[in-house]
Design a protein around this motif. Structure first.
Motif, PDB file in Angstrom:
ATOM      1  N   ASP A   1      -3.931  -7.145  -1.101  1.00 49.45           N
ATOM      2  CA  ASP A   1      -2.821  -6.366  -0.552  1.00 49.45           C
ATOM      3  C   ASP A   1      -2.221  -7.065   0.663  1.00 49.45           C
ATOM      4  OD1 ASP A   1      -3.123  -4.075  -2.320  1.00 49.45           O
ATOM      5  OD2 ASP A   1      -4.943  -3.633  -1.187  1.00 49.45           O
TER       6      ASP A   1
ATOM      7  N   ALA B   1       0.459  -4.704   5.281  1.00 50.84           N
ATOM      8  CA  ALA B   1       0.331  -4.442   3.851  1.00 50.84           C
ATOM      9  C   ALA B   1       1.338  -3.406   3.369  1.00 50.84           C
ATOM     10  CB  ALA B   1      -1.093  -3.974   3.528  1.00 50.84           C
TER      11      ALA B   1
ATOM     12  N   LEU C   1       0.825  -1.195   0.000  1.00 50.82           N
ATOM     13  CA  LEU C   1       0.000   0.000   0.000  1.00 50.82           C
ATOM     14  C   LEU C   1       0.865   1.253   0.000  1.00 50.82           C
ATOM     15  CD1 LEU C   1      -2.872  -0.722   2.552  1.00 50.82           C
ATOM     16  CD2 LEU C   1      -2.888  -0.968   0.086  1.00 50.82           C
TER      17      LEU C   1
END
Length: 212
Positions: free
Chosen positions: A56, A121, A2
């Motif tokens: 993710d 993530a 992310l």
């Protein structure tokens, strides 16, 4: 990986226990709101057949019973970092050894769980605060031996693995067939001396081949 905490989170939930899976799905959906897209299944195979986009992050509920005579765990490999929910310290150590990026106990609060998922993530490691430091400390080992040299194409594939892309997404990004992408991924795993994608990314980071 992310880009920020504001980026929508694609979450894959793997939990064999249907009651735990249902409870986690409801809690995460309520806590994450519109910023979280959730796909849940009891097994890795079921999840792979149902999902359309690579996740993710993967939330893995290991359950209450360890598998195998000696107690072994195998993290789900979906090309994304894994946060494991464990019942006890012994399972936490096994989950980390199986490739999990972080561990929390199964009774973690929904808010803490979502925060941990976003951290994992983004490439961070997350550990249950009450776990013994011995359980989560890296084990001493010999310096890693340099892997067989990767080709330029294999380095491109490795960089995309570090982004958590699936074989199909790698094929689309590089304008090659999915079969060719799988061939390159397998070659990368073999040269790095690992069996799973997450292990390849971790080893590559330690060798300075990718940046997480």
């Amino acid at each position: 990986m992310l880009d920020s905490l504001d980026t929508p989170l694609r979450l894959a939930l793997v939990a064999e226990d249907p009651l735990a899976r249902g409870a986690l799905s409801r809690a995460l959906s309520d806590q994450g709101g519109e910023g979280l897209t959730l796909a849940a299944a009891g097994t890795l195979a079921e999840l792979e057949s149902a999902r359309t986009e690579p996740p993710d992050v993967v939330l893995w509920d290991v359950g209450l019973r360890l598998t195998g005579a000696e107690g072994r765990l195998e993290a789900p490999d979906l090309g994304a970092p894994v946060l494991a929910l464990v019942p006890e310290e012994a399972a936490a150590e096994l989950a980390l050894g199986a490739g999990a990026r972080g561990v929390l106990f199964r009774d973690a609060a929904p808010g803490a769980l979502v925060a941990a998922l976003r951290a994992v993530a983004q490439g961070l490691a997350v550990f249950e605060p009450t776990l013994s430091p011995v359980r989560v400390a890296p084990r001493a080992s010999a310096p890693p031996t340099p892997p067989e040299a990767l080709t330029p194409r294999e380095r491109e594939v490795l960089a995309l693995l570090a982004e958590g892309l699936s074989n199909k997404a790698i094929a689309d990004r590089l304008a090659i067939s999915e079969h060719t992408a799988k061939f390159h991924v397998n070659a990368v795993l073999a040269k790095l001396g690992v069996q799973r994608r997450t292990e390849a990314v971790v080893r590559a980071a330690r060798l300075g081949l990718v940046t997480l």
